[in-house]
Design an enzyme around this catalytic site. Structure first.
Site, PDB file in Angstrom:
ATOM      1  N   GLN A 172       0.916  -1.150   0.000  1.00 52.05           N
ATOM      2  CA  GLN A 172       0.000   0.000   0.000  1.00 52.05           C
ATOM      3  C   GLN A 172       0.949   1.192   0.000  1.00 52.05           C
ATOM      4  O   GLN A 172       1.578   1.494   1.008  1.00 52.05           O
ATOM      5  CB  GLN A 172      -0.878  -0.048   1.246  1.00 52.05           C
ATOM      6  CG  GLN A 172      -2.052   0.929   1.247  1.00 52.05           C
ATOM      7  CD  GLN A 172      -1.659   2.395   1.121  1.00 52.05           C
ATOM      8  OE1 GLN A 172      -1.631   2.953   0.009  1.00 52.05           O
ATOM      9  NE2 GLN A 172      -1.331   3.021   2.227  1.00 52.05           N
ATOM     10  N   SER A 182      12.088   2.804   1.381  1.00 47.75           N
ATOM     11  CA  SER A 182      11.665   4.145   0.949  1.00 47.75           C
ATOM     12  C   SER A 182      12.350   5.267   1.728  1.00 47.75           C
ATOM     13  O   SER A 182      12.564   5.160   2.939  1.00 47.75           O
ATOM     14  CB  SER A 182      10.156   4.264   1.150  1.00 47.75           C
ATOM     15  OG  SER A 182       9.739   5.598   1.042  1.00 47.75           O
ATOM     16  N   GLU A 214      10.845   7.712   2.598  1.00 40.72           N
ATOM     17  CA  GLU A 214       9.839   8.138   3.580  1.00 40.72           C
ATOM     18  C   GLU A 214      10.258   7.696   4.994  1.00 40.72           C
ATOM     19  O   GLU A 214       9.825   8.285   5.981  1.00 40.72           O
ATOM     20  CB  GLU A 214       8.479   7.550   3.181  1.00 40.72           C
ATOM     21  CG  GLU A 214       7.303   7.935   4.042  1.00 40.72           C
ATOM     22  CD  GLU A 214       6.760   9.347   3.853  1.00 40.72           C
ATOM     23  OE1 GLU A 214       7.147  10.025   2.874  1.00 40.72           O
ATOM     24  OE2 GLU A 214       5.947   9.779   4.691  1.00 40.72           O
ATOM     25  N   TYR A 254       2.641   4.740   6.863  1.00 43.74           N
ATOM     26  CA  TYR A 254       3.355   4.115   5.739  1.00 43.74           C
ATOM     27  C   TYR A 254       4.859   4.064   6.028  1.00 43.74           C
ATOM     28  O   TYR A 254       5.502   3.027   5.846  1.00 43.74           O
ATOM     29  CB  TYR A 254       3.083   4.908   4.451  1.00 43.74           C
ATOM     30  CG  TYR A 254       3.985   4.534   3.295  1.00 43.74           C
ATOM     31  CD1 TYR A 254       3.703   3.443   2.491  1.00 43.74           C
ATOM     32  CD2 TYR A 254       5.134   5.278   3.013  1.00 43.74           C
ATOM     33  CE1 TYR A 254       4.531   3.098   1.428  1.00 43.74           C
ATOM     34  CE2 TYR A 254       5.972   4.940   1.960  1.00 43.74           C
ATOM     35  CZ  TYR A 254       5.668   3.852   1.170  1.00 43.74           C
ATOM     36  OH  TYR A 254       6.498   3.507   0.133  1.00 43.74           O
TER      37      TYR A 254
HETATM   38  P1  NAP Z   1       2.361   1.319  -6.996  1.00 40.37           P
HETATM   39  O1  NAP Z   1       2.325   1.841  -8.390  1.00 40.37           O
HETATM   40  O2  NAP Z   1       1.387   1.825  -5.998  1.00 40.37           O
HETATM   41  O3  NAP Z   1       2.209  -0.288  -7.100  1.00 40.37           O
HETATM   42  C1  NAP Z   1       1.944  -1.065  -5.960  1.00 40.37           C
HETATM   43  C2  NAP Z   1       1.781  -2.515  -6.380  1.00 40.37           C
HETATM   44  O4  NAP Z   1       1.510  -3.318  -5.210  1.00 40.37           O
HETATM   45  C3  NAP Z   1       0.622  -2.775  -7.358  1.00 40.37           C
HETATM   46  O5  NAP Z   1       1.035  -3.724  -8.311  1.00 40.37           O
HETATM   47  C4  NAP Z   1      -0.447  -3.358  -6.445  1.00 40.37           C
HETATM   48  O6  NAP Z   1      -1.346  -4.209  -7.109  1.00 40.37           O
HETATM   49  C5  NAP Z   1       0.418  -4.185  -5.511  1.00 40.37           C
HETATM   50  N1  NAP Z   1      -0.254  -4.570  -4.269  1.00 40.37           N
HETATM   51  C6  NAP Z   1      -0.784  -3.745  -3.334  1.00 40.37           C
HETATM   52  N2  NAP Z   1      -1.300  -4.451  -2.321  1.00 40.37           N
HETATM   53  C7  NAP Z   1      -1.106  -5.767  -2.619  1.00 40.37           C
HETATM   54  C8  NAP Z   1      -1.419  -6.983  -1.973  1.00 40.37           C
HETATM   55  N3  NAP Z   1      -2.072  -7.029  -0.811  1.00 40.37           N
HETATM   56  N4  NAP Z   1      -1.048  -8.160  -2.550  1.00 40.37           N
HETATM   57  C9  NAP Z   1      -0.409  -8.148  -3.736  1.00 40.37           C
HETATM   58  N5  NAP Z   1      -0.082  -7.014  -4.412  1.00 40.37           N
HETATM   59  C10 NAP Z   1      -0.438  -5.840  -3.857  1.00 40.37           C
HETATM   60  O7  NAP Z   1       3.802   1.520  -6.366  1.00 40.37           O
HETATM   61  P2  NAP Z   1       5.219   1.859  -7.081  1.00 40.37           P
HETATM   62  O8  NAP Z   1       5.363   3.336  -7.203  1.00 40.37           O
HETATM   63  O9  NAP Z   1       5.386   0.999  -8.277  1.00 40.37           O
HETATM   64  O10 NAP Z   1       6.238   1.420  -5.926  1.00 40.37           O
HETATM   65  C11 NAP Z   1       6.729   0.078  -5.856  1.00 40.37           C
HETATM   66  C12 NAP Z   1       7.241  -0.181  -4.454  1.00 40.37           C
HETATM   67  O11 NAP Z   1       8.295   0.722  -4.155  1.00 40.37           O
HETATM   68  C13 NAP Z   1       6.208   0.012  -3.339  1.00 40.37           C
HETATM   69  O12 NAP Z   1       6.498  -0.932  -2.331  1.00 40.37           O
HETATM   70  C14 NAP Z   1       6.475   1.408  -2.828  1.00 40.37           C
HETATM   71  O13 NAP Z   1       6.039   1.550  -1.497  1.00 40.37           O
HETATM   72  C15 NAP Z   1       7.978   1.462  -2.976  1.00 40.37           C
HETATM   73  N6  NAP Z   1       8.574   2.804  -3.161  1.00 40.37           N
HETATM   74  C16 NAP Z   1       8.121   3.587  -4.181  1.00 40.37           C
HETATM   75  C17 NAP Z   1       8.730   4.823  -4.396  1.00 40.37           C
HETATM   76  C18 NAP Z   1       8.277   5.733  -5.518  1.00 40.37           C
HETATM   77  O14 NAP Z   1       8.645   6.914  -5.492  1.00 40.37           O
HETATM   78  N7  NAP Z   1       7.530   5.234  -6.493  1.00 40.37           N
HETATM   79  C19 NAP Z   1       9.804   5.233  -3.578  1.00 40.37           C
HETATM   80  C20 NAP Z   1      10.246   4.371  -2.575  1.00 40.37           C
HETATM   81  C21 NAP Z   1       9.639   3.145  -2.391  1.00 40.37           C
HETATM   82  P3  NAP Z   1      -2.762  -3.663  -7.748  1.00 40.37           P
HETATM   83  O15 NAP Z   1      -2.436  -3.228  -9.142  1.00 40.37           O
HETATM   84  O16 NAP Z   1      -3.626  -4.870  -7.675  1.00 40.37           O
HETATM   85  O17 NAP Z   1      -3.225  -2.523  -6.871  1.00 40.37           O
HETATM   86  N1  GDD Z   2      -0.357  13.335  -3.220  1.00 46.87           N
HETATM   87  C1  GDD Z   2      -0.387  14.668  -3.089  1.00 46.87           C
HETATM   88  N2  GDD Z   2      -1.464  15.369  -3.537  1.00 46.87           N
HETATM   89  N3  GDD Z   2       0.674  15.284  -2.513  1.00 46.87           N
HETATM   90  C2  GDD Z   2       0.650  16.637  -2.423  1.00 46.87           C
HETATM   91  C3  GDD Z   2      -0.429  17.403  -2.875  1.00 46.87           C
HETATM   92  C4  GDD Z   2      -1.553  16.741  -3.455  1.00 46.87           C
HETATM   93  O1  GDD Z   2      -2.542  17.349  -3.875  1.00 46.87           O
HETATM   94  N4  GDD Z   2      -0.131  18.713  -2.660  1.00 46.87           N
HETATM   95  C5  GDD Z   2       1.071  18.757  -2.081  1.00 46.87           C
HETATM   96  N5  GDD Z   2       1.550  17.500  -1.933  1.00 46.87           N
HETATM   97  C6  GDD Z   2       2.824  17.146  -1.301  1.00 46.87           C
HETATM   98  C7  GDD Z   2       2.673  16.132  -0.164  1.00 46.87           C
HETATM   99  O2  GDD Z   2       2.240  16.787   1.044  1.00 46.87           O
HETATM  100  C8  GDD Z   2       4.112  15.596  -0.093  1.00 46.87           C
HETATM  101  O3  GDD Z   2       4.895  16.435   0.738  1.00 46.87           O
HETATM  102  C9  GDD Z   2       4.615  15.713  -1.529  1.00 46.87           C
HETATM  103  O4  GDD Z   2       3.660  16.509  -2.243  1.00 46.87           O
HETATM  104  C10 GDD Z   2       4.802  14.379  -2.256  1.00 46.87           C
HETATM  105  O5  GDD Z   2       3.606  13.638  -2.133  1.00 46.87           O
HETATM  106  P1  GDD Z   2       3.376  12.283  -2.984  1.00 46.87           P
HETATM  107  O6  GDD Z   2       3.594  12.518  -4.424  1.00 46.87           O
HETATM  108  O7  GDD Z   2       2.037  11.745  -2.554  1.00 46.87           O
HETATM  109  O8  GDD Z   2       4.580  11.326  -2.533  1.00 46.87           O
HETATM  110  P2  GDD Z   2       5.203  10.980  -1.105  1.00 46.87           P
HETATM  111  O9  GDD Z   2       6.538  11.662  -1.035  1.00 46.87           O
HETATM  112  O10 GDD Z   2       4.251  11.205   0.000  1.00 46.87           O
HETATM  113  O11 GDD Z   2       5.408   9.390  -1.225  1.00 46.87           O
HETATM  114  C11 GDD Z   2       5.965   8.820  -2.415  1.00 46.87           C
HETATM  115  O12 GDD Z   2       7.359   8.737  -2.296  1.00 46.87           O
HETATM  116  C12 GDD Z   2       7.821   7.876  -1.244  1.00 46.87           C
HETATM  117  C13 GDD Z   2       9.352   7.934  -1.259  1.00 46.87           C
HETATM  118  O13 GDD Z   2       9.788   9.068  -0.554  1.00 46.87           O
HETATM  119  C14 GDD Z   2       5.305   7.444  -2.592  1.00 46.87           C
HETATM  120  O14 GDD Z   2       5.682   6.919  -3.833  1.00 46.87           O
HETATM  121  C15 GDD Z   2       5.760   6.479  -1.525  1.00 46.87           C
HETATM  122  O15 GDD Z   2       5.268   5.163  -1.820  1.00 46.87           O
HETATM  123  C16 GDD Z   2       7.302   6.475  -1.521  1.00 46.87           C
HETATM  124  O16 GDD Z   2       7.791   5.558  -0.561  1.00 46.87           O
END
Ligand code: NAP
Ligand code: GDD
Length: 324
Positions: free
Chosen positions: A82, A124, A126, A148
């Site tokens: 999630q 992450s 985060e 998270y």
């Molecule tokens: P995402 O687009 O939200 O994808 C999440 C994936 O997890 C989807 O395929 C979702 O499947 C699957 N999933 C969620 N709950 C599940 C469950 N109970 N059982 C099996 N599958 C489940 O995330 P992402 O951006 O690709 O990120 C990939 C990973 O990296 C995540 O763990 C995220 O927390 C981590 N991360 C991301 C970032 C970033 O900036 N993108 C940075 C640091 C870490 P559905 O399609 O069915 O929903």
């Molecule tokens: N989502 C969202 N929507 N964020 C907003 C908005 C809005 O309308 N306006 C401002 N923000 C600010 C949030 O308060 C946050 O500080 C920043 O934009 C980034 O928000 P997100 O894009 O939702 O990403 P995140 O940094 O909270 O989390 C993402 O990055 C993490 C790695 O640092 C996610 O991908 C996490 O899964 C990941 O681990």
């Protein structure tokens, strides 16, 4: 014979780029997906025939263990979670089950089926939350600011614990924010580029956002999945920070996106406190020096290229809906 990789979260942003990379590298790619009543293959539609799918859920130990036993992977990439930070306040228990305990379930499957399987955990930035040092590296203490972040910190430490307890090749990649045109539309970068495209095409007039002051270290997802793969190709397991080393505010991203289409952001952006968070991560900026030295990893996409590519992709996607 090529290697076999099992990816949890293959339908997500990172799963799609990682699957592409592993197919290019000659892997047999198996994706674990949970059962849904609608098609969730939007991001991998172009490679769906090259991937094998198995049905399982992070909540269900027996499905994960059976999958690992049947697929016989050389490498497991645990990307499923999630992943939306605001949802972790409204669904904190579920976030803990998926994002924290889910990691233990996958590690347990690896440990019991074949401890020689290499394991990647999607940790992450985060976890740094209320940052204790600038920039953040592998030695920076953690201070998560959301359910998270707390769940990810559990996943990080259980990965290290299984490595140390059972001698697994288990690594934690501490990835800073990475984006693309495949990013979910609730995350701020995609919300902005989607909003800018809608306004430019006459489909909307305003874009409501929360905290414009928050700063993130934004990179391109396609560059970051290469780092995941490299982490599993080393002689010894270790944890790495992956980041660009530059930080920009949400407001700077907004301005760059509106500039790209020749619009004045101040005429369209409305700050809406509904999008503020109970506890904010004010600034993230990573030091990926260790990954650069040990893995030879460098980001290849600039902030400006990232913004332009994302805006352009949304313009093209939405153009057919524009009034003529
Ligand atoms: P995402 O687009 O939200 O994808 C999440 C994936 O997890 C989807 O395929 C979702 O499947 C699957 N999933 C969620 N709950 C599940 C469950 N109970 N059982 C099996 N599958 C489940 O995330 P992402 O951006 O690709 O990120 C990939 C990973 O990296 C995540 O763990 C995220 O927390 C981590 N991360 C991301 C970032 C970033 O900036 N993108 C940075 C640091 C870490 P559905 O399609 O069915 O929903
Ligand atoms: N989502 C969202 N929507 N964020 C907003 C908005 C809005 O309308 N306006 C401002 N923000 C600010 C949030 O308060 C946050 O500080 C920043 O934009 C980034 O928000 P997100 O894009 O939702 O990403 P995140 O940094 O909270 O989390 C993402 O990055 C993490 C790695 O640092 C996610 O991908 C996490 O899964 C990941 O681990």
């Amino acid at each position: 014979m090529g290697k076999t990789a099992l990816i949890t979260g293959i339908t997500g942003q990172d799963g799609s780029y990682l699957a592409e990379l592993l197919l290019r590298e000659g892997y047999r790619v198996v994706g674990m997906t949970r059962r849904t009543s609608t098609d969730v293959h939007e991001r991998i539609g172009h490679i769906v025939d090259d991937i094998e799918f198995v049905s399982g859920d992070l909540l269900d130990q027996s499905s994960i263990t059976s999958i690992v036993a049947a697929v016989k992977p050389d490498e497991v990439y645990n990307l499923a979670a999630q992943s939306f930070v605001p949802a972790s306040w409204t669904q904190p228990v579920l976030t803990g089950e998926f994002t924290a305990l889910g990691v233990t379930r996958v590690l347990e499957a690896v440990r019991t089926v074949n401890p020689r399987i290499r394991f990647y955990q999607a940790s992450s930035s985060e976890m740094f939350g209320k940052v204790q040092a600038v920039p953040q590296n592998e030695d920076t203490p953690f201070y998560p600011r959301s359910p998270y972040g707390v769940a990810k910190l559990y996943g990080h430490w259980i990965t290290i614990n299984y490595r140390e307890s059972y001698d697994l090749y288990a690594v934690s990649g501490i990835l800073f924010n990475h984006e693309s045109s495949r990013r979910g539309k609730e995350f701020v970068t995609r919300k902005i580029t989607d909003g800018v495209a809608r306004i430019k095409l006459g489909l909307a007039s305003e874009l409501r956002l929360g905290n414009l002051e928050a700063r993130r270290d934004w990179g391109f997802a396609g560059d970051y999945v290469r780092a995941m793969w490299l982490m599993l190709q080393q002689n010894a397991p270790d944890d790495y920070v992956i980041a660009t080393g530059t930080t920009r505010s949400v407001g700077e991203f907004v301005r760059a996106a509106f500039d790209h289409v020749g619009l004045d952001w101040e005429k369209h952006v409305v700050v809406d406190p509904r999008f503020y968070r109970p506890a904010e991560v004010d600034v993230l900026v990573g030091d990926a020096g260790k990954a650069r030295a040990a893995l030879g990893w460098e980001p290849e996409t600039s902030f400006e290229q990232l913004v332009e590519t994302m805006v352009q992709a949304d313009l093209e996607r939405l153009r057919p809906f524009a009034a003529v």
